[in-house]
Design a protein around this motif. Structure first.
Motif, PDB file in Angstrom:
ATOM      1  N   ALA A  77       0.853  -1.151   0.043  1.00  0.00           N
ATOM      2  CA  ALA A  77      -0.099   0.266  -0.036  1.00  0.00           C
ATOM      3  C   ALA A  77       0.959   1.213   0.085  1.00  0.00           C
ATOM      4  O   ALA A  77       1.859   1.382   0.708  1.00  0.00           O
ATOM      5  CB  ALA A  77      -0.926  -0.226   1.241  1.00  0.00           C
ATOM      6  N   PRO A  78       0.548   2.232  -0.667  1.00  0.00           N
ATOM      7  CA  PRO A  78       1.446   3.591  -0.541  1.00  0.00           C
ATOM      8  C   PRO A  78       1.384   4.035   0.767  1.00  0.00           C
ATOM      9  O   PRO A  78       0.378   3.767   1.586  1.00  0.00           O
ATOM     10  CB  PRO A  78       0.343   4.360  -1.723  1.00  0.00           C
ATOM     11  N   PRO A  79       2.571   4.836   1.061  1.00  0.00           N
ATOM     12  CA  PRO A  79       2.615   5.205   2.639  1.00  0.00           C
ATOM     13  C   PRO A  79       1.372   6.038   2.833  1.00  0.00           C
ATOM     14  O   PRO A  79       0.871   5.959   4.084  1.00  0.00           O
ATOM     15  CB  PRO A  79       3.998   5.954   2.512  1.00  0.00           C
ATOM     16  N   TRP A  80       0.851   6.909   2.066  1.00  0.00           N
ATOM     17  CA  TRP A  80      -0.179   7.884   2.489  1.00  0.00           C
ATOM     18  C   TRP A  80      -1.493   7.397   2.792  1.00  0.00           C
ATOM     19  O   TRP A  80      -2.043   7.460   3.728  1.00  0.00           O
ATOM     20  CB  TRP A  80      -0.396   8.838   1.433  1.00  0.00           C
ATOM     21  N   LEU A  81      -1.579   5.962   1.776  1.00  0.00           N
ATOM     22  CA  LEU A  81      -2.784   5.174   2.043  1.00  0.00           C
ATOM     23  C   LEU A  81      -2.846   4.361   3.624  1.00  0.00           C
ATOM     24  O   LEU A  81      -3.626   4.320   4.616  1.00  0.00           O
ATOM     25  CB  LEU A  81      -2.992   4.256   1.099  1.00  0.00           C
ATOM     26  N   ARG A  82      -1.396   3.720   3.759  1.00  0.00           N
ATOM     27  CA  ARG A  82      -1.495   2.983   4.882  1.00  0.00           C
ATOM     28  C   ARG A  82      -1.695   3.958   6.165  1.00  0.00           C
ATOM     29  O   ARG A  82      -2.254   3.598   7.150  1.00  0.00           O
ATOM     30  CB  ARG A  82       0.070   2.510   4.937  1.00  0.00           C
ATOM     31  N   SER A  83      -0.839   5.182   5.987  1.00  0.00           N
ATOM     32  CA  SER A  83      -0.969   6.007   7.191  1.00  0.00           C
ATOM     33  C   SER A  83      -2.242   6.396   7.558  1.00  0.00           C
ATOM     34  O   SER A  83      -2.948   6.341   8.806  1.00  0.00           O
ATOM     35  CB  SER A  83      -0.084   7.209   6.929  1.00  0.00           C
ATOM     36  N   ALA A  84      -3.167   6.798   6.530  1.00  0.00           N
ATOM     37  CA  ALA A  84      -4.524   7.223   6.769  1.00  0.00           C
ATOM     38  C   ALA A  84      -5.659   6.294   7.221  1.00  0.00           C
ATOM     39  O   ALA A  84      -6.404   6.524   8.274  1.00  0.00           O
ATOM     40  CB  ALA A  84      -5.055   7.622   5.187  1.00  0.00           C
ATOM     41  N   THR A  85      -5.261   4.928   6.780  1.00  0.00           N
ATOM     42  CA  THR A  85      -6.036   3.993   7.279  1.00  0.00           C
ATOM     43  C   THR A  85      -5.809   3.636   8.781  1.00  0.00           C
ATOM     44  O   THR A  85      -6.548   3.419   9.748  1.00  0.00           O
ATOM     45  CB  THR A  85      -5.948   2.511   6.665  1.00  0.00           C
ATOM     46  N   VAL A  86      -4.420   3.440   8.973  1.00  0.00           N
ATOM     47  CA  VAL A  86      -4.150   3.361  10.422  1.00  0.00           C
ATOM     48  C   VAL A  86      -4.597   4.560  11.541  1.00  0.00           C
ATOM     49  O   VAL A  86      -5.112   4.159  12.440  1.00  0.00           O
ATOM     50  CB  VAL A  86      -2.612   3.054  10.644  1.00  0.00           C
ATOM     51  N   ILE A  87      -4.258   5.770  11.170  1.00  0.00           N
ATOM     52  CA  ILE A  87      -4.776   6.999  11.694  1.00  0.00           C
ATOM     53  C   ILE A  87      -6.120   6.963  11.986  1.00  0.00           C
ATOM     54  O   ILE A  87      -6.762   7.359  13.196  1.00  0.00           O
ATOM     55  CB  ILE A  87      -4.272   8.157  11.116  1.00  0.00           C
ATOM     56  N   ALA A  88      -7.003   6.566  10.622  1.00  0.00           N
ATOM     57  CA  ALA A  88      -8.450   6.583  10.965  1.00  0.00           C
ATOM     58  C   ALA A  88      -8.863   5.404  12.244  1.00  0.00           C
ATOM     59  O   ALA A  88      -9.791   5.725  12.831  1.00  0.00           O
ATOM     60  CB  ALA A  88      -9.094   6.300   9.636  1.00  0.00           C
ATOM     61  N   ALA A  89      -8.202   4.416  12.092  1.00  0.00           N
ATOM     62  CA  ALA A  89      -8.443   3.105  13.096  1.00  0.00           C
ATOM     63  C   ALA A  89      -8.094   3.833  14.563  1.00  0.00           C
ATOM     64  O   ALA A  89      -8.927   3.360  15.360  1.00  0.00           O
ATOM     65  CB  ALA A  89      -7.836   1.938  12.802  1.00  0.00           C
ATOM     66  N   MET A  90      -7.237   4.371  14.693  1.00  0.00           N
ATOM     67  CA  MET A  90      -6.812   4.708  15.992  1.00  0.00           C
ATOM     68  C   MET A  90      -7.764   5.884  16.607  1.00  0.00           C
ATOM     69  O   MET A  90      -8.083   6.133  17.548  1.00  0.00           O
ATOM     70  CB  MET A  90      -5.280   5.354  16.092  1.00  0.00           C
ATOM     71  N   ALA A  91      -8.143   6.654  15.427  1.00  0.00           N
ATOM     72  CA  ALA A  91      -9.236   7.821  15.918  1.00  0.00           C
ATOM     73  C   ALA A  91     -10.483   7.361  16.370  1.00  0.00           C
ATOM     74  O   ALA A  91     -11.138   7.620  17.464  1.00  0.00           O
ATOM     75  CB  ALA A  91      -9.408   8.834  14.783  1.00  0.00           C
ATOM     76  N   ILE A  92     -10.979   6.322  15.641  1.00  0.00           N
ATOM     77  CA  ILE A  92     -12.120   5.504  16.246  1.00  0.00           C
ATOM     78  C   ILE A  92     -11.829   5.119  17.539  1.00  0.00           C
ATOM     79  O   ILE A  92     -12.733   5.051  18.403  1.00  0.00           O
ATOM     80  CB  ILE A  92     -12.448   4.486  15.098  1.00  0.00           C
ATOM     81  N   LEU A  93     -10.783   4.055  17.738  1.00  0.00           N
ATOM     82  CA  LEU A  93     -10.548   3.571  19.048  1.00  0.00           C
ATOM     83  C   LEU A  93     -10.315   4.778  20.311  1.00  0.00           C
ATOM     84  O   LEU A  93     -10.782   4.581  21.612  1.00  0.00           O
ATOM     85  CB  LEU A  93      -9.117   2.598  19.085  1.00  0.00           C
ATOM     86  N   LEU A  94      -9.688   5.815  19.752  1.00  0.00           N
ATOM     87  CA  LEU A  94      -9.480   6.814  20.879  1.00  0.00           C
ATOM     88  C   LEU A  94     -10.699   7.685  21.136  1.00  0.00           C
ATOM     89  O   LEU A  94     -10.621   8.482  22.124  1.00  0.00           O
ATOM     90  CB  LEU A  94      -8.443   8.084  20.285  1.00  0.00           C
ATOM     91  N   LEU A  95     -11.916   7.261  20.711  1.00  0.00           N
ATOM     92  CA  LEU A  95     -13.294   7.977  21.069  1.00  0.00           C
ATOM     93  C   LEU A  95     -13.393   7.353  22.535  1.00  0.00           C
ATOM     94  O   LEU A  95     -13.995   7.924  23.090  1.00  0.00           O
ATOM     95  CB  LEU A  95     -14.358   7.436  20.249  1.00  0.00           C
ATOM     96  N   ARG A  96     -12.980   6.288  22.994  1.00  0.00           N
ATOM     97  CA  ARG A  96     -12.908   5.680  24.317  1.00  0.00           C
ATOM     98  C   ARG A  96     -11.756   5.366  24.950  1.00  0.00           C
ATOM     99  O   ARG A  96     -11.171   4.282  24.607  1.00  0.00           O
ATOM    100  CB  ARG A  96     -14.047   4.611  24.269  1.00  0.00           C
ATOM    101  N   PRO A  97     -10.866   6.578  25.364  1.00  0.00           N
ATOM    102  CA  PRO A  97      -9.683   6.246  25.734  1.00  0.00           C
ATOM    103  C   PRO A  97      -9.784   5.131  27.114  1.00  0.00           C
ATOM    104  O   PRO A  97     -10.536   5.222  27.664  1.00  0.00           O
ATOM    105  CB  PRO A  97      -9.108   7.529  26.288  1.00  0.00           C
TER     106      PRO A  97
END
Length: 395
Positions: A77-97
């Motif tokens: 996966a291109p670096p920008w796409l991998r970064s975007a998907t991982v950061i999006a996943a972490m943003a969802i999880l950080l809704l409930r720290p």
């Protein structure tokens, strides 16, 4: 079974990394992706009762997106796409720290990985967005230890850039070693080519002199015995030349070669004697103790004399040649002089460049060219401790 799986991953992932232009070893990619998946799975497990299942599944798919893409398409996966998907996943999880929060640690791993393989634009973007997500999680979600996580992200970026620099330096060193090896191979092939040239040129010249003598003995003198002697000597020289050629070609092929020692300075007298026996008028004068001449210098001087005599036999066979070799405490001086025909070619072929190359290898000075009505080849090897021990003259 495990070895087959490892080999499959190594070959497939290595090819994928090469297509993507990533120079990191395949096992580094396996380790970083494995750690990322382990952190994502742990972070999801920490929130199994805090977030709806659909969000947990969505975060898991986003975190594993690059791995799934590679499994099904063998593409990185291109670096920008991998970064975007991982950061999006972490943003969802950080809704409930939670405490401790492995989702924030995954951002540190992501920053280090992208810093190691991506350009400055992607690295800066990943760093800024990761810090913004952590700040938002601390401001609105009550995430604990946000400053510590931010410092860890910055350290991950620094570590990744250091790894990128190290990999580039290692690649540059490997390229340099490859270039040095190629130059060494080229130099060795040139050396072997000079050996073949010297052996073939001298042997053919001397053989032709013997054949010419045999023909004249039959045509003019009707002397069968002299003709047979000339043909026998030509045959002997030809066989010796074939042995030398096989040895040189064996060096190119890497095959075992003959154990016969290479000629040296002490063999120049025999070389002159064989050339004289072929019909060339050669005089030889030697001064000094040749036992002190090193093997490398001796071989170089021998080949220079061999090439010079071959040129004389080719261009001025009727001329009188003089070979002088003097070894003293100040060095070695070799000279080959012969009468020069006006119509003889000067400097043609590869003989002179080969002699210059041999002299350069010895750290010697070589002068070759006309001197009055003579052609002179003169070699001076400095700094060879060879005390004068005697004088030998062959006429």
């Amino acid at each position: 079974m495990l070895e087959r799986v490892v080999d499959w991953v190594r070959v497939r992932l290595g090819a994928s990394l090469a297509r993507a232009g990533i120079t990191l070893p395949w096992w580094v990619a396996v380790c970083t992706n494995g750690i990322s998946l382990a952190l994502a799975g742990t972070a999801i497990g920490q929130r199994h009762a805090l977030l709806p299942p659909v969000l947990l599944v969505a975060s898991g798919v986003l975190a594993a997106f690059s791995m799934l893409l590679w499994l099904f398409t063998a593409r990185i996966a291109p670096p920008w796409l991998r970064s975007a998907t991982v950061i999006a996943a972490m943003a969802i999880l950080l809704l409930r720290p939670v405490e401790p929060d492995f989702a924030s640690v995954l951002l540190v791993v992501l920053a280090a990985e992208e810093a190691a393989i991506s350009g400055p634009v992607v690295v800066i973007s990943v760093g800024v967005v990761s810090l913004a997500v952590l700040a938002a999680a601390g401001w609105w979600g009550g995430e604990q230890g946000v400053p510590l996580y931010m410092v860890a992200v910055l350290l991950g970026l620094s570590a990744g850039r250091m790894l990128r620099w190290y990999v580039r330096a290692l690649d540059a060193e490997r390229d340099k070693q490859d270039a040095v090896r190629d130059q060494a191979i080229l130099a060795e092939r040139q050396r072997i080519a000079r050996e073949v040239h010297d052996v073939v040129g001298h042997s053919l010249s001397i053989t032709l002199l013997h054949l010419t003598g045999a023909r004249r003995a039959l045509q003019e003198d009707q002397d069968i015995d002299e003709a047979v002697d000339g043909l026998t000597e030509a045959e002997r020289i030809g066989r010796a030349a074939m042995a030398d050629i096989r040895r040189a070609v064996g060096l190119l092929a890497g095959a075992p070669t003959s154990t016969r020692p290479l000629p040296g300075a002490g063999d120049i007298a025999d070389l002159v004697q064989r050339t004289r026996a072929a019909g060339l008028n050669v005089r030889y004068e030697q001064e000094g103790d040749l036992e002190q001449v090193g093997a490398s210098a001796g071989l170089g001087l021998y080949r220079i004399v061999q090439e010079s005599l071959a040129n004389i036999a080719k261009h001025a066979p009727e001329a009188v040649a003089e070979v002088g070799l003097r070894a003293g405490p100040d060095g070695i001086r070799l000279s080959v002089r012969n009468g020069l025909r006006p119509e003889a070619p000067r400097g043609a072929g590869s003989g002179l460049p080969g002699m210059h190359a041999r002299a350069e290898q010895l750290g010697a000075e070589l002068r070759a060219g006309p001197q009055g009505d003579h052609w002179l080849v003169e070699v001076t090897v400095p700094g060879v401790p060879a005390p004068v021990a005697g004088r030998a003259v062959t006429r």
